[in-house]
Design an enzyme around this catalytic site. Structure first.
Site, PDB file in Angstrom:
ATOM      1  N   ASP A 266       8.337  13.292  16.075  1.00 58.33           N
ATOM      2  CA  ASP A 266       6.983  12.799  16.390  1.00 58.33           C
ATOM      3  C   ASP A 266       6.211  13.785  17.252  1.00 58.33           C
ATOM      4  O   ASP A 266       5.040  14.075  17.004  1.00 58.33           O
ATOM      5  CB  ASP A 266       7.055  11.454  17.143  1.00 58.33           C
TER       6      ASP A 266
ATOM      7  N   VAL B 276       6.591  16.959  17.625  1.00 55.64           N
ATOM      8  CA  VAL B 276       6.243  18.192  16.906  1.00 55.64           C
ATOM      9  C   VAL B 276       5.034  17.931  16.014  1.00 55.64           C
ATOM     10  O   VAL B 276       4.073  18.705  15.973  1.00 55.64           O
ATOM     11  CB  VAL B 276       7.462  18.692  16.080  1.00 55.64           C
TER      12      VAL B 276
ATOM     13  N   ASP C  16       2.758  15.661  16.432  1.00 55.43           N
ATOM     14  CA  ASP C  16       1.567  15.476  17.273  1.00 55.43           C
ATOM     15  C   ASP C  16       0.980  16.801  17.722  1.00 55.43           C
ATOM     16  O   ASP C  16      -0.224  17.010  17.714  1.00 55.43           O
ATOM     17  CB  ASP C  16       1.913  14.631  18.519  1.00 55.43           C
TER      18      ASP C  16
ATOM     19  N   LEU D 177      -2.775 -13.261 -12.443  1.00 54.65           N
ATOM     20  CA  LEU D 177      -1.489 -13.451 -13.134  1.00 54.65           C
ATOM     21  C   LEU D 177      -1.293 -14.941 -13.378  1.00 54.65           C
ATOM     22  O   LEU D 177      -1.650 -15.756 -12.531  1.00 54.65           O
ATOM     23  CB  LEU D 177      -0.334 -12.956 -12.259  1.00 54.65           C
TER      24      LEU D 177
ATOM     25  N   GLU E 204       9.279  -6.900 -10.402  1.00 51.04           N
ATOM     26  CA  GLU E 204       8.708  -6.373  -9.150  1.00 51.04           C
ATOM     27  C   GLU E 204       8.574  -7.515  -8.157  1.00 51.04           C
ATOM     28  O   GLU E 204       8.472  -8.666  -8.552  1.00 51.04           O
ATOM     29  CB  GLU E 204       7.303  -5.788  -9.413  1.00 51.04           C
TER      30      GLU E 204
ATOM     31  N   LYS F  99       6.408  -9.765  -5.648  1.00 52.93           N
ATOM     32  CA  LYS F  99       4.995 -10.108  -5.535  1.00 52.93           C
ATOM     33  C   LYS F  99       4.634 -10.005  -4.054  1.00 52.93           C
ATOM     34  O   LYS F  99       4.985 -10.877  -3.257  1.00 52.93           O
ATOM     35  CB  LYS F  99       4.738 -11.514  -6.076  1.00 52.93           C
TER      36      LYS F  99
ATOM     37  N   ARG G 135     -10.554  -6.324  -4.590  1.00 54.57           N
ATOM     38  CA  ARG G 135     -10.567  -6.984  -5.891  1.00 54.57           C
ATOM     39  C   ARG G 135     -11.889  -7.721  -6.121  1.00 54.57           C
ATOM     40  O   ARG G 135     -12.433  -7.704  -7.213  1.00 54.57           O
ATOM     41  CB  ARG G 135      -9.400  -7.974  -5.958  1.00 54.57           C
TER      42      ARG G 135
ATOM     43  N   GLU H  49      -1.035  -3.240  -3.773  1.00 57.93           N
ATOM     44  CA  GLU H  49      -1.248  -4.252  -2.746  1.00 57.93           C
ATOM     45  C   GLU H  49      -1.271  -3.614  -1.361  1.00 57.93           C
ATOM     46  O   GLU H  49      -0.317  -2.925  -0.981  1.00 57.93           O
ATOM     47  CB  GLU H  49      -0.094  -5.257  -2.848  1.00 57.93           C
TER      48      GLU H  49
HETATM   49  S1  IVH Z   1       0.151  -7.027 -11.289  1.00 60.07           S
HETATM   50  C1  IVH Z   1      -2.764  -7.686 -14.641  1.00 60.07           C
HETATM   51  N1  IVH Z   1       2.117  -6.711  -9.561  1.00 60.07           N
HETATM   52  O1  IVH Z   1      -0.794 -10.897  -7.144  1.00 60.07           O
HETATM   53  C2  IVH Z   1      -1.802  -7.375 -13.568  1.00 60.07           C
HETATM   54  N2  IVH Z   1       0.230  -8.024  -8.903  1.00 60.07           N
HETATM   55  O2  IVH Z   1      -1.536 -13.500  -8.254  1.00 60.07           O
HETATM   56  C3  IVH Z   1      -2.146  -8.049 -12.291  1.00 60.07           C
HETATM   57  N3  IVH Z   1       0.356  -8.881  -6.610  1.00 60.07           N
HETATM   58  O3  IVH Z   1      -4.119 -10.037  -7.954  1.00 60.07           O
HETATM   59  C4  IVH Z   1      -1.492  -7.569 -11.085  1.00 60.07           C
HETATM   60  N4  IVH Z   1       2.310  -7.994  -6.092  1.00 60.07           N
HETATM   61  O4  IVH Z   1      -3.035  -8.872  -5.909  1.00 60.07           O
HETATM   62  C5  IVH Z   1       0.909  -7.278  -9.786  1.00 60.07           C
HETATM   63  N5  IVH Z   1       3.903  -6.335  -8.135  1.00 60.07           N
HETATM   64  C6  IVH Z   1       2.714  -6.877  -8.359  1.00 60.07           C
HETATM   65  C7  IVH Z   1       2.032  -7.641  -7.379  1.00 60.07           C
HETATM   66  C8  IVH Z   1       0.788  -8.211  -7.699  1.00 60.07           C
HETATM   67  C9  IVH Z   1       1.293  -8.724  -5.652  1.00 60.07           C
HETATM   68  C10 IVH Z   1      -0.888  -9.678  -6.452  1.00 60.07           C
HETATM   69  C11 IVH Z   1      -2.144  -8.996  -6.979  1.00 60.07           C
HETATM   70  C12 IVH Z   1      -2.720  -9.983  -7.999  1.00 60.07           C
HETATM   71  C13 IVH Z   1      -2.085 -11.266  -7.567  1.00 60.07           C
HETATM   72  C14 IVH Z   1      -2.031 -12.271  -8.700  1.00 60.07           C
END
Ligand code: IVH
Length: 403
Positions: A34, A36, A38, A84, A117, A119, A140, A177
């Site tokens: 850190d 270094v 800085d 989604l 993935e 969420k 968004r 995100e």
């Molecule tokens: S994909 C068309 N992947 O969840 C594809 N969304 O409830 C849409 N979100 O608006 C997004 N993790 O803000 C995607 N691994 C992930 C996500 C993710 C969080 C959020 C995103 C979206 C919302 C929908």
């Protein structure tokens, strides 16, 4: 120093500092001490102050710059940000998968690879790069247009100001995100409490409030983070052909991709991924509200298409609800081992965080008085993971009229 060597030194410092920040914020593998970092950063600032003509758009010094904005401009998204569809249990997930096979006119026994993935419970951001340079960060909004919050997006250390690519495309849009890790959230609220300011309800609200801050200095201090998960490129022959490849592209370009992402060969793999993360999410350093499953092959995604508001090729499996309404039946008292009396609410059974709950603590007499419960009240009950169920509040609007 001679002018050319000043320019060369500034360039060298920038390259070193960008690589060190990438190692620290994206790879989670610090490469420089850190102190270094800085000191070299300070040297760069001094050089840039003496020679402003040397400042480049991707200089680490340009993450927090400029005066507070008066407001944010609305910007139309190049490609709409969709939502989604949700599934709430394994049966709904299975029927989504079966429907996907029907839409694609595939045999019910076909095995389709999906990417699993997490969420992330944050706020979606759309980042536009032109010739490899970050030119816009937008929220968004309603999906069609959002707010241009570029100065705030630039403060996020895991968002590259310039793509780490030799030949960047003419334009690229990266989505993901923005979020606030739990520990940062706790520190922000502790500071607010000390200043007698209203607390943020949760990390997502804190993140949303921060992204809309007019002063980028405040945003920088809140230390937002960013996981990238969607890539939009102009048509090209060597574009990724799957979501998995797109994630590798994003990593190579310098983005942070969530490490708990998996390529799943079939529905069985998907179910395993989902049940693993229903438990393991508690150990994460940031909030999630489920998992997202995406058809891997982009060609198949295009064939599956979209409904009005969401892609048919993806679904979110939401975590079991942690809050739900119920009707209060009666109050009782619980006497603890040490003789302490705790008031308890008994209510109609509800499913919370995967279990049925019918009693919740009211903590103490003060809390009981504060809630002002009436027989027949509709109450909001909460149970998060291992936490003892509690009554959050009364829905006064639903209180039965007095007889
Ligand atoms: S994909 C068309 N992947 O969840 C594809 N969304 O409830 C849409 N979100 O608006 C997004 N993790 O803000 C995607 N691994 C992930 C996500 C993710 C969080 C959020 C995103 C979206 C919302 C929908």
């Amino acid at each position: 120093m001679a002018p050319t060597s000043v320019a060369a030194r500034a360039e060298e410092l920038r390259r070193l500092l960008i690589a060190a920040a990438h190692a620290y914020y994206v790879l989670d593998a610090p490469a420089l001490e850190d102190a270094v970092y800085d000191q070299l950063y300070r040297e760069l600032l001094e050089l840039e102050q003496a020679h402003p003509e040397l400042i480049s758009a991707d200089s680490p010094s340009q993450r927090v710059g400029g005066a507070p904005a008066a407001g944010f401009q609305s910007v139309a998204h190049r490609i709409g940000l969709l939502s989604l569809d949700n599934a709430f249990n394994a049966a709904e997930l299975t029927s989504w998968y079966a429907k996907l096979l029907r839409v694609l006119e595939l045999e019910p026994s076909t095995e389709l690879a999906l990417v699993g993935e997490l969420k992330i419970d944050g706020n979606a951001l759309a980042l536009s790069y032109e010739a490899g340079v970050l030119v816009r960060a937008a929220t968004r909004g309603d999906g069609e247009s959002g707010e241009d919050i570029t100065p705030n997006g630039r403060t996020i250390q895991s968002v590259p100001l310039k793509l780490h690519l030799e030949n960047p495309p003419a334009w690229v849009e990266v989505r993901g995100e923005a979020f606030i890790p739990d520990s940062t959230f706790a520190a922000i609220n502790a500071e607010r409490a000390a200043r007698n300011e209203a607390l943020f309800a949760n990390p997502r609200n804190a993140c949303a409030g921060t992204l809309r801050q007019l002063n980028p200095q405040v945003v920088a201090a809140r230390k937002l983070d960013f996981f990238a998960y969607t890539l939009h490129l102009p048509n090209g022959s060597d574009n990724p052909s799957s979501q998995w490849e797109a994630l590798q592209w994003l990593k190579k370009a310098g983005f942070k991709v969530n490490p708990n992402t998996a390529l799943l060969a079939n529905l069985q793999g998907v179910e395993q991924f989902c049940s693993d993360w229903e438990l393991k999410r508690q150990q994460l350093a940031y909030a999630t509200d489920g998992v997202v499953l995406k058809l891997n092959e982009l060609q198949l995604q295009a064939e599956a298409g979209f409904t009005q508001k969401a892609p048919r090729w993806a679904i979110a499996l939401k975590d079991p609800a942690e809050e739900a309404p119920s009707r209060l039946l009666r109050l009782s008292c619980q006497v603890g081992r040490t003789g302490v009396i705790t008031p308890v609410a008994e209510f109609e059974p509800v499913a919370l965080a995967g279990t049925m709950v019918s009693r919740a603590t009211l903590h103490n007499a003060n809390r009981l008085a504060e809630l002002d419960l009436h027989a027949g009240d509709t109450i909001v009950v909460r149970k998060a993971g291992e936490i003892i169920p509690e009554v959050v509040r009364v829905l006064i609007e639903l209180r039965p009229a007095a007889a």
